[in-house]
Design a protein around this motif. Structure first.
Motif, PDB file in Angstrom:
ATOM      1  N   MET A  43     -14.341   5.308   1.226  1.00  0.00           N
ATOM      2  CA  MET A  43     -13.007   5.890   1.389  1.00  0.00           C
ATOM      3  C   MET A  43     -11.992   4.767   1.559  1.00  0.00           C
ATOM      4  O   MET A  43     -12.224   3.834   2.301  1.00  0.00           O
ATOM      5  CB  MET A  43     -12.982   6.808   2.623  1.00  0.00           C
ATOM      6  N   VAL A  44     -10.871   4.857   0.861  1.00  0.00           N
ATOM      7  CA  VAL A  44      -9.882   3.790   0.916  1.00  0.00           C
ATOM      8  C   VAL A  44      -8.961   3.967   2.102  1.00  0.00           C
ATOM      9  O   VAL A  44      -8.827   5.042   2.656  1.00  0.00           O
ATOM     10  CB  VAL A  44      -9.036   3.765  -0.388  1.00  0.00           C
ATOM     11  N   VAL A  45      -8.322   2.868   2.482  1.00  0.00           N
ATOM     12  CA  VAL A  45      -7.355   2.899   3.575  1.00  0.00           C
ATOM     13  C   VAL A  45      -6.108   3.638   3.133  1.00  0.00           C
ATOM     14  O   VAL A  45      -5.595   3.418   2.033  1.00  0.00           O
ATOM     15  CB  VAL A  45      -6.979   1.460   3.986  1.00  0.00           C
ATOM     16  N   LYS A  46      -5.625   4.545   3.950  1.00  0.00           N
ATOM     17  CA  LYS A  46      -4.406   5.277   3.628  1.00  0.00           C
ATOM     18  C   LYS A  46      -3.205   4.427   3.999  1.00  0.00           C
ATOM     19  O   LYS A  46      -3.062   4.010   5.131  1.00  0.00           O
ATOM     20  CB  LYS A  46      -4.368   6.601   4.408  1.00  0.00           C
ATOM     21  N   MET A  47      -2.349   4.178   3.019  1.00  0.00           N
ATOM     22  CA  MET A  47      -1.156   3.368   3.247  1.00  0.00           C
ATOM     23  C   MET A  47       0.052   4.184   2.824  1.00  0.00           C
ATOM     24  O   MET A  47       0.172   4.577   1.663  1.00  0.00           O
ATOM     25  CB  MET A  47      -1.234   2.061   2.463  1.00  0.00           C
ATOM     26  N   ASN A  48       0.923   4.495   3.762  1.00  0.00           N
ATOM     27  CA  ASN A  48       2.087   5.316   3.484  1.00  0.00           C
ATOM     28  C   ASN A  48       3.242   4.448   3.014  1.00  0.00           C
ATOM     29  O   ASN A  48       4.060   3.999   3.809  1.00  0.00           O
ATOM     30  CB  ASN A  48       2.486   6.111   4.734  1.00  0.00           C
ATOM     31  N   LEU A  49       3.290   4.196   1.720  1.00  0.00           N
ATOM     32  CA  LEU A  49       4.352   3.400   1.135  1.00  0.00           C
ATOM     33  C   LEU A  49       5.356   4.329   0.467  1.00  0.00           C
ATOM     34  O   LEU A  49       4.973   5.265  -0.235  1.00  0.00           O
ATOM     35  CB  LEU A  49       3.780   2.420   0.104  1.00  0.00           C
ATOM     36  N   HIS A  58       7.812   6.054  -2.002  1.00  0.00           N
ATOM     37  CA  HIS A  58       7.894   6.232  -3.453  1.00  0.00           C
ATOM     38  C   HIS A  58       6.551   6.039  -4.154  1.00  0.00           C
ATOM     39  O   HIS A  58       6.509   5.848  -5.366  1.00  0.00           O
ATOM     40  CB  HIS A  58       8.936   5.294  -4.076  1.00  0.00           C
ATOM     41  N   VAL A  59       5.451   6.106  -3.407  1.00  0.00           N
ATOM     42  CA  VAL A  59       4.130   5.984  -4.016  1.00  0.00           C
ATOM     43  C   VAL A  59       3.396   7.318  -3.897  1.00  0.00           C
ATOM     44  O   VAL A  59       3.223   7.846  -2.796  1.00  0.00           O
ATOM     45  CB  VAL A  59       3.305   4.864  -3.357  1.00  0.00           C
ATOM     46  N   ASP A  60       2.999   7.877  -5.038  1.00  0.00           N
ATOM     47  CA  ASP A  60       2.229   9.116  -5.076  1.00  0.00           C
ATOM     48  C   ASP A  60       0.761   8.793  -5.320  1.00  0.00           C
ATOM     49  O   ASP A  60       0.433   7.795  -5.978  1.00  0.00           O
ATOM     50  CB  ASP A  60       2.710  10.032  -6.215  1.00  0.00           C
ATOM     51  N   GLU A  61      -0.105   9.654  -4.813  1.00  0.00           N
ATOM     52  CA  GLU A  61      -1.537   9.484  -5.072  1.00  0.00           C
ATOM     53  C   GLU A  61      -1.955  10.460  -6.152  1.00  0.00           C
ATOM     54  O   GLU A  61      -1.730  11.671  -6.046  1.00  0.00           O
ATOM     55  CB  GLU A  61      -2.360   9.699  -3.796  1.00  0.00           C
ATOM     56  N   LEU A  62      -2.582   9.942  -7.208  1.00  0.00           N
ATOM     57  CA  LEU A  62      -3.044  10.755  -8.321  1.00  0.00           C
ATOM     58  C   LEU A  62      -4.549  10.978  -8.193  1.00  0.00           C
ATOM     59  O   LEU A  62      -5.188  10.521  -7.241  1.00  0.00           O
ATOM     60  CB  LEU A  62      -2.703  10.049  -9.638  1.00  0.00           C
ATOM     61  N   SER A  63      -5.102  11.656  -9.142  1.00  0.00           N
ATOM     62  CA  SER A  63      -6.542  11.929  -9.116  1.00  0.00           C
ATOM     63  C   SER A  63      -7.328  10.630  -9.222  1.00  0.00           C
ATOM     64  O   SER A  63      -6.886   9.656  -9.821  1.00  0.00           O
ATOM     65  CB  SER A  63      -6.906  12.857 -10.272  1.00  0.00           C
ATOM     66  N   GLY A  64      -8.479  10.629  -8.613  1.00  0.00           N
ATOM     67  CA  GLY A  64      -9.347   9.465  -8.696  1.00  0.00           C
ATOM     68  C   GLY A  64      -8.897   8.275  -7.880  1.00  0.00           C
ATOM     69  O   GLY A  64      -9.359   7.160  -8.101  1.00  0.00           O
ATOM     70  N   GLY A  65      -7.968   8.504  -6.947  1.00  0.00           N
ATOM     71  CA  GLY A  65      -7.497   7.419  -6.104  1.00  0.00           C
ATOM     72  C   GLY A  65      -6.439   6.551  -6.748  1.00  0.00           C
ATOM     73  O   GLY A  65      -6.010   5.546  -6.175  1.00  0.00           O
ATOM     74  N   ARG A  66      -5.987   6.921  -7.956  1.00  0.00           N
ATOM     75  CA  ARG A  66      -4.957   6.140  -8.630  1.00  0.00           C
ATOM     76  C   ARG A  66      -3.611   6.320  -7.937  1.00  0.00           C
ATOM     77  O   ARG A  66      -3.351   7.342  -7.311  1.00  0.00           O
ATOM     78  CB  ARG A  66      -4.844   6.557 -10.106  1.00  0.00           C
ATOM     79  N   LYS A  67      -2.746   5.311  -8.059  1.00  0.00           N
ATOM     80  CA  LYS A  67      -1.433   5.345  -7.422  1.00  0.00           C
ATOM     81  C   LYS A  67      -0.332   5.272  -8.487  1.00  0.00           C
ATOM     82  O   LYS A  67      -0.515   4.674  -9.539  1.00  0.00           O
ATOM     83  CB  LYS A  67      -1.271   4.166  -6.455  1.00  0.00           C
ATOM     84  N   ARG A  68       0.797   5.903  -8.158  1.00  0.00           N
ATOM     85  CA  ARG A  68       1.948   5.879  -9.058  1.00  0.00           C
ATOM     86  C   ARG A  68       3.208   5.605  -8.254  1.00  0.00           C
ATOM     87  O   ARG A  68       3.444   6.227  -7.220  1.00  0.00           O
ATOM     88  CB  ARG A  68       2.083   7.220  -9.779  1.00  0.00           C
ATOM     89  N   PHE A  69       3.989   4.653  -8.730  1.00  0.00           N
ATOM     90  CA  PHE A  69       5.304   4.403  -8.135  1.00  0.00           C
ATOM     91  C   PHE A  69       6.309   5.293  -8.857  1.00  0.00           C
ATOM     92  O   PHE A  69       6.433   5.248 -10.079  1.00  0.00           O
ATOM     93  CB  PHE A  69       5.698   2.925  -8.284  1.00  0.00           C
TER      94      PHE A  69
END
Length: 454
Positions: free
Chosen positions: A1-7, A9-20
């Motif tokens: 499990m990855v560390v949750k980082m509340n940045l 303008h960053v969304d979490e997508l499927s598979g743990g991918r991130k989107r700005f």
């Protein structure tokens, strides 16, 4: 499990991918041609994610600044230095020239494009980049030096301290000397340095008191470092001198600014009250565990909040935590990298924290994010203020408590410094001697020290 980082303008997508994903101001959408700046991020966690996020935030700011200049927004040019504006214009000019689909020579393309830009009354910097491609670059300014300092000295660091201090310092410069992008590094003078120093010494804080000479010295040291880095990285050694070097600060009639004058150890009644409150009132269990580890180890807040599970070593004769540099927590100094014994309630708290964080890489995943240590400190301060209103009683006071307990237990200064993460005396103290022997001595000292705890 990855560390949750509340940045932001960053969304979490499927598979743990991130989107700005960040919206542009509505007024600039017609200029930009799109309403949203959106990028699929490569990194997924840790320091790499923070670094990529910071880079995308800068790209967004550049896009907005460029659109504001095109829209004629007042003050838009202040966001970039003349050097940045010129280099950006050179890039834009190259892209526009490359868009020609005919067999014209480069000079012919530049002439046609220059005529069109002149007819449209386009950005004069862009026009010059088209018609005078070999024109000399503008001289770097303090804004360039600031950006270089952020990139080379503070890049990837988390938390507010140094970056916010840099912003605060630069605001002082602008209030006294003018916009950073108008202050060329090669034109800085000793007179400007003295003027800034005197203005800082006369600055009043929110409580009405003046900035202490020691505080002014720290801020001037940052300015000095920023200017020196700019001079070096932009190759200005033969053209510019750093006027902040050896700038004297008079402290005549001012009491020395020492750490103990700002914070007191927490008295027995406050310590006991906080233990009760953390046990009965803390809605976030991890917060109580952080307090207990801070009290029982004397560590800095970020050192405890940034612990990974692998940093907690409970097997062997001397249970301890390893305060180490890693991508999610940058330690303060080399001396801060150390092993701190776990004795008494700190050992119990460490075991409970491991149980609570099972399946996570970080010991306190709730606070494993940008500004997590600051959030934990603020939450603890709210609890502390319910039991003491003394402004000299803060979370950091627990380090003073531990120092007192070590001193009263007769701990040698060398061992005390190792436990607290302070610089240890000579070269032999720093280099020679095995870690196991140092840990054994520190553990035995901590056992004696906690006997003095209420």
């Amino acid at each position: 499990m990855v560390v949750k980082m509340n940045l932001k303008h960053v969304d979490e997508l499927s598979g743990g991918r991130k989107r700005f994903r960040r919206r542009y101001p509505k007024s600039l959408v017609p200029v930009l041609g799109e309403a949203v700046f959106q990028v699929a991020m490569k990194a997924r966690e840790g320091g790499a994610l923070v670094s990529e996020w910071e880079s995308l935030m800068k790209t967004y700011d550049r896009n907005v600044a460029k659109a504001e200049r095109a829209a004629g927004v007042a003050g838009a040019d202040d966001r970039l230095s003349p050097l940045e504006l010129w280099r950006e214009a050179r890039r834009d000019a190259a892209a526009m020239l490359a868009a020609f689909k005919d067999d014209l020579t480069e000079d012919e393309r530049r002439e046609l494009l220059g005529d069109e830009l002149e007819r449209r009354e386009a950005d004069p910097v862009l026009y010059r980049a088209v018609v005078e491609p070999d024109a000399p670059e503008p001289k770097p300014t303090l804004l360039d030096a600031k950006n270089m300092y952020l990139q080379e000295r503070l890049e990837g660091g988390t938390g507010r301290n140094n970056k916010n201090r840099l912003d605060r310092v630069c605001k002082r410069i602008e209030a006294t000397l003018g916009p950073l992008n108008k202050l060329s590094l090669v034109d800085l003078t000793r007179d400007q340095a003295r003027t800034l120093r005197d203005a800082m010494l006369s600055t009043r804080k929110a409580d009405g008191t003046r900035l202490a000479p020691a505080s002014v010295r720290r801020e001037l040291d940052m300015i000095k470092a920023m200017v020196s880095l700019g001079i070096k990285e932009f190759g200005l050694q033969r053209e510019a001198d750093n006027p902040f070097i050896d700038l004297p600060i008079s402290s005549k009639g001012v009491a020395p600014d020492v750490d103990s004058s700002k914070r007191d150890p927490l008295p027995k009644n406050v310590l006991l009250a906080m233990r009760d409150r953390m046990r009965e009132k803390a809605q976030v269990p991890a917060l109580g565990l952080i307090w207990r580890l801070l009290e029982g180890t004397g560590c800095r807040g970020a050192e405890v909040v940034g612990l990974r599970r692998e940093d907690v070593v409970l097997d062997g004769l001397y249970p301890h935590i390893n305060v180490a540099w890693h991508e999610d927590r940058r330690v303060k100094t080399k001396a801060s990298i150390r092993s701190v014994p776990l004795v008494g309630d700190a050992l119990v708290a460490a075991r409970e924290a491991l149980t609570l964080s099972e399946g996570e890489p970080m010991l306190f995943p709730k606070y494993a994010r940008e500004n997590g240590p600051d959030a934990a400190s603020a939450a603890l301060m709210k609890h502390l203020r319910t039991v003491t209103k003394n402004p000299r009683h803060v979370v950091y006071s627990l380090r003073h408590n531990m120092k007192d307990w070590l001193v009263l237990a007769g701990t040698s200064e060398r061992v005390e410094n190792r436990i607290m993460g302070h610089t240890v005396g000579g070269l032999g103290d720093r280099v020679y001697g095995g870690n196991d022997a140092k840990l054994k001595v520190a553990y035995e000292a901590m056992e004696k020290a906690i006997k003095g705890m209420p």
